[in-house]
Design a protein around this motif. Structure first.
Motif: not given
Length: 1133
Positions: A810-811, A814, A818, A841, A845, A848, A1122
């Motif tokens: 997830e990091h 982005n 992002g 995050v 984030q 999500s 995402r």
């Protein structure tokens, strides 16, 4: 050329074609009459027919057919006029397709597969030709549209290039297209009605290599932590493999350690990355490594030319590379002849008259009254104009600098960096030497006190000095000296001490023009420097007194102030000590700059990445160059633990001093290549003993003993000879055999056996192995993060590891796509932070991840609850959540007991999670809380009311007893604040929304309605009780205050808040108490006990939850959900 497959019914109609080569699937044919020397009638007839035909109807003399066994139909897949081109096509088919076709059971599939592959090759050839001229925007837009539609990635995922290839699944190849973008590689195939597609982020690639298997001679293998993929049948495998390696390397350096690793500014912005930029950057990296130029240099022009070499009395062909500050020439054969001319040394660049013998000549004149002639330069005019423009700008810059310098202090430039304060570790007698900069090399003071010097050594030094003088007269002297294979032999003999400092600066491309500006002051030298000062060459007399120690402190501290990103690292003290022995102090400083920032890139950052990368490269070179040794020692990691010091200290820490200095000579001439060669030579010299060693410890002792006794000369007064024997020598009683090794012999041996190692090879290997090293660090980070978090949670190790991967992914998502906050997000990953804080995050984030992993979604209310959860977890208010907090939150939801889950829900509906500024959503239309149901229950004064109140008081006593029992089972945290009416409404809404879609929805609604009514009654009774007590207490306080204070208009009271013992303003506190007493509130204990009365709710919260299933679904959905959300956000913005 390749052709779109055309059907041929008769392979040899009218005998017009002659078969040259054939196999089970392909036939190479020649047109009859073409190339026949016999002049047969049929050939003449066919030749005449082809001649009289119109040019559009003429047939090329060679073709390749695809044939399917048992079929009368063939397909033309290639044709050409030259037999060499057709042989090249034939070889490609045999090497890349023939072996793999045998795995198809259905022969029709063979034809479909080959035809698809040929069409892909044609498309790639067309695209390559367009790129060579000018990239076709329409064509690329078409490819980009297919990329976005097939994989569903946002438009910000920039596509770099595509390749036609095959992806293997077991023994079956699937032809398709490989898409390479800035953050991912993706493959798409649609064959025989079946679609195959997948996406691999570059940050998940752990290894990228070329392998050979039984079916294919050359394949690209991409390995991730989950599986490996094999790709083959590229039209240009070298190009595809190079681009894949570059993109993976850039992505990992940019995303995993953007601050610690040096990355060109062009590549830091992903929007700048194109295939052409990658090619330019690969060439630039090679040039900087070959000539060991400053890493800030930009490559400007590349031109083929020839340079007049006076020593050879001829022109030497090669390539001219021009950068911001240098002219660099390299012969066609790397290492044969090279030339480096700093622009600061150039006086003029002139075009001479062109002749047949000297086409397009250019004369470059330098300050030492020498001139260099370049000929055969293409586009000479524009090249000279560009060079002259940069030369004029550089001359103006230098003139401005020198005019300012004349007005400043005359002290050496590098001392401007040095601190003016004293260090704790500095001796009092050293302080007067702080500003006393040495103007001579330390060896000049301590040369005669060195042990081991005799007449034979002095004579050898004189001989070497004469050889170097002869070389200078023929090849030039200074930075623009011709560097040839002859100088390599002189360096291998050892540079004479009188010339060592000068030549080190020459080979490192040092020149005073680099000193252009100061970067300011700093405070104190580091404690690490002070600790290591007396460990630097402690046996050398130059560092057994305050003069040498003070000089070393000044140089190391000055460098730490110049480059705070590196600061000081261990082994820098050893390098600086040797530099101070043979050069002036300021020169030693700039040589240290050259070593740390150019010649050993990324060696001296906080994780020593560069040295680890070279260790990994060294292991591969051992397997390639010393296969027998690699076979006997399959695990080379113990050897790497020893060889790491070879690279970090340039053998200075393992060889006798005079021998090690000879290695430094080679290093300054050849760069890191010399260390690789010498390391291989050391292992080769001990290969037999290492193969016979019983264990790793014995192998390390063999190498250590060998290096301890590598001598500089034949001086009999030197230490004892190195003794080696077979492992069984002592047991068998065999006599030991004395082996004698000279450093000059070892260096010569390294050049003879491993001198074919090139800078280009090393740079390519570094690119690949940097991927493995960075991913190994990521694995260590993950292991340690899990180790730290595991004691605090009850999640299984497998689930916790999977959650970490989702959190990290997830990091990165982005970072990929992002918006404007991406630049800030890049700062979220700092390898210098504690392991659990390296990945964090933000709110978007977290939301999500919340949707993917939370066990109870709340419908339209989900986003609100996720928002409050983030606020609750963000205790330090930095708008970021660490993995430790995230794992603890999940552990509460999935593994904790009912009371802890309710506690979490309770905390989500009181400050700080629920704030006054949060918009109050629309009322919930449900039986739970309708708009007509009053929250304040009016209780009339009647016997029934009294009876109800008594029941409630009895129930409250039961609640207190239940809480006491809970406290005995588990330590209860600090009492939570009371919940007011507005907060309780939100709490009820969340509970109500959690039950939507549950099989027991109706029963749960009834249960929560019952609990709500009960809590409302409890809250109303408590509210009325506090109101009565407050009114009575207020009257009593007034009387007491009047008695104490007399007649006053204001009556101060004591705060009723927990822990508040200070006396405050009476009017304000009275008002606050009045408000709090009139407010409707309930406690966490009351809500918990009420929920426990309904078994349906208890079952709901105590029902075992399967995190593994949630994680499995999240792995599939995370990426595309995402990506879809980001695409939607970008579309509406």
């Amino acid at each position: 050329m390749w052709l779109n497959p055309e059907e041929v019914l008769l392979k040899n109609a009218l005998k017009l074609w002659v078969t040259e080569k054939s196999n089970d699937f392909f036939i190479l044919q020649r047109r009859r009459g073409h190339g026949d020397s016999g002049g047969k009638f049929t050939g003449l007839l066919v030749g005449a027919l082809d001649t009289v035909l119109d040019s559009n109807a003429r047939v090329t003399p060679f073709r390749i057919l695809l044939q399917v066994p048992g079929s009368q139909v063939s397909w033309t897949i290639a044709c050409g006029a030259a037999v060499e081109d057709m042989n090249r096509h034939w070889d490609w088919l045999v090497q890349n397709l023939l072996h793999s076709l045998s795995v198809f059971e259905n022969k029709e599939d063979v034809a479909s597969f080959v035809k698809g592959k040929v069409k892909g090759l044609i498309a790639e050839e067309v695209r390559g030709k367009q790129a060579a001229q000018e990239e076709d925007p329409e064509k690329f837009r078409e490819v980009l549209l297919k990329f976005e539609l097939r994989f569903g990635l946002p438009s910000s995922e920039k596509l770099v290039t595509t390749y036609s290839c095959c992806c293997w699944k077991g023994r079956v190849p699937r032809h398709g297209w490989l898409y390479l973008s800035i953050n991912h590689m993706a493959f798409y195939s649609f064959l025989l009605g079946k679609e195959v597609k997948f996406v691999i982020p570059w940050v998940e690639v752990t290894r990228l290599e070329r392998v050979s298997t039984g079916l294919m001679t050359d394949m690209v293998r991409v390995t991730t932590r989950r599986r490996q993929r094999d790709f083959s049948m590229f039209l240009s495998l070298d190009e595809a493999f190079g681009v894949m390696g570059q993109l993976a390397d850039i992505a990992l350096r940019r995303l995993l350690d953007s601050g610690g690793l040096e990355l060109d500014q062009v590549l830091q912005q992903s929007s700048n990355i194109t295939k052409r930029v990658l090619e330019e950057q690969a060439l630039r990296a090679y040039v900087l490594a070959l000539f060991r130029l400053p890493r800030a240099e930009c490559l400007q022009e590349v031109a083929l030319c020839s340079v007049w070499t006076p020593h050879a009395r001829c022109h030497t062909a090669g390539t001219l590379y021009t950068t911001d500050s240098y002219l660099c020439f390299a012969s066609r054969e790397e290492g044969h002849c090279s030339l480096l001319i700093p622009l600061s040394e150039v006086i003029s660049i002139e075009k001479a008259e062109s002749t047949s013998l000297l086409p397009n000549p250019v004369i470059v004149s330098v300050r030492s009254k020498k001139a260099f002639q370049l000929i055969e330069l293409q586009d000479r005019d524009s090249l000279v104009d560009s060079l002259m423009s940069r030369l004029r700008a550089l001359q103006w810059k230098h003139s401005m600098f020198h005019s300012k310098k004349s007005l400043t202090s005359s002290s050496p430039y590098y001392t401007f960096y040095y601190d003016t304060m004293y260090c704790d570790g500095e001796e009092i007698e050293e302080r007067p030497l702080r500003h006393t900069v040495n103007t001579e090399a330390l060896m000049a003071y301590y040369h005669h006190s060195q042990p081991g010097l005799n007449n034979s050594t002095a004579t050898m030094e004189q001989v070497k000095e004469r050889l170097w003088d002869d070389h200078f007269s023929a090849y030039g002297r200074g930075v623009h000296m011709f560097r040839t294979e002859k100088i390599q032999k002189l360096v291998a003999m050892g540079i004479p001490e009188s010339l060592r400092g000068e030549l080190w600066m020459t080979f490192s491309d040092y020149y005073s023009g680099l000193v252009t500006e100061s970067i300011g002051h700093s405070s104190l030298a580091t404690e690490e420097i002070e600790r290591d000062l007396h460990r630097s060459l402690p046996d050398h007399p130059a560092f057994q007194n305050v003069t040498g120690i003070a000089a070393l402190r000044r140089v190391l501290t000055a460098y730490a102030h110049r480059n705070p990103k590196i600061g000081y690292c261990q082994s820098m003290n050893i390098l600086a000590s040797v530099l101070l022995l043979y050069t002036k102090e300021e020169e030693a400083f700039w040589l240290l700059v050259a070593v740390c920032e150019r010649m050993l890139p990324d060696y001296f950052n906080r994780r020593v990445i560069g040295a680890q990368v070279d260790q990994s490269v060294f292991e591969e070179l051992i397997q390639e160059r010393l296969p027998e040794l690699a076979e006997h020692i399959p695990d080379l990691s113990p050897l790497s633990s020893l060889s790491l010091s070879w690279f970090l200290t340039l053998f200075l820490s393992v060889l006798p001093f005079r021998s090690a200095v000879c290695v430094v000579d080679c290093f300054f001439f050849h760069g890191i290549k010399a260390i690789f060669q010498l390391g291989l030579a050391v292992l080769d010299a001990n290969a037999a003993a290492l193969c016979a060693s019983a264990d790793d410890g014995q192998a390390l002792m063999i190498l250590t003993g060998f290096l301890d006794h590598v001598k500089y000369d034949e001086n009999p007064s030197s230490p004892a000879l190195h003794t080696a024997s077979s492992p069984r020598g002592e047991e068998e009683g065999s006599p030991t055999v004395e082996l004698h090794t000279l450093i000059t012999d070892l260096i010569t041996d390294s050049y003879e056996k491993f001198g074919d190692l090139t800078v280009r090879q090393i740079e390519r290997l570094r690119c690949r192995h940097r991927i493995q090293v960075l991913q190994a660090h990521e694995d260590i980070t993950k292991e340690n993060a899990l180790r730290v978090v595991t004691p605090d949670v009850s999640l299984s190790p497998e689930n916790l590891a999977d959650v970490y991967d989702l959190f990290k992914t997830e990091h990165f998502i982005n970072l990929y796509w992002g918006d404007g906050s991406t630049t800030v997000a890049l700062q979220h990953h700092d390898p210098g932070q504690p392991y659990v804080e390296q990945y964090r995050v933000d709110r978007a984030q977290f939301k999500s991840l919340y949707v993917l992993l939370v066990p109870w979604l709340c419908g339209l209310h989900t986003d609100t609850v996720a928002h409050r959860t983030f606020t609750l977890l963000d205790q330090d208010s930095d708008l970021l959540i660490t993995f430790r907090k995230f794992a603890g939150w999940l552990d509460t939801l999935y593994c904790e007991e009912l009371n802890e889950k309710i506690r979490l829900l309770y905390r989500l509906h009181i400050p700080p999670a629920l704030t006054e500024s949060e918009e109050d959503p629309s009322p919930l239309k449900s039986p739970l809380l309708s708009t007509t149901r009053p929250l304040h229950i009016e209780m009339p004064n009647a016997p029934v009311c009294v009876h109800v109140e008594e029941e409630i008081r009895d129930y409250q006593e039961q609640l207190k007893q239940m809480l006491k029992d809970l406290a005995q089972e588990k330590n209860v945290e600090k009492p939570l604040p009371l919940m007011n009416q507005r907060e309780f409404i939100q709490f009820c809404k969340t509970l109500y929304s959690m039950f939507h879609g549950n099989p027991d929805e109706n029963e749960l609604f009834q249960a929560i309605a019952t609990v709500t009514s009960l809590v409302l009654q409890i809250g109303e009774v408590g509210h009325r009780s506090r109101s009565e007590v407050s009114s009575e207490g207020g009257a009593r306080d007034e009387v007491e205050e009047d008695h104490r204070e007399g007649s006053q208009e204001d009556h101060p009271v004591f705060s009723t808040k927990e822990g508040d013992g200070e006396r405050q303003d009476g009017t304000r506190k009275s008002s606050e108490r009045s408000e709090s007493s009139s407010e409707w509130t309930v406690s966490y204990a009351q809500i918990l006990a009420s929920l426990l009365t309904e078994q349906q709710l208890v079952n709901f919260f105590e029902k075992p939850l399967d995190l593994s299933a949630k994680v499995a679904v999240a792995k599939v959905k995370q990426y595309h959900e995402r990506a879809g959300l980001l695409m939607l956000q970008q579309g509406t913005s």
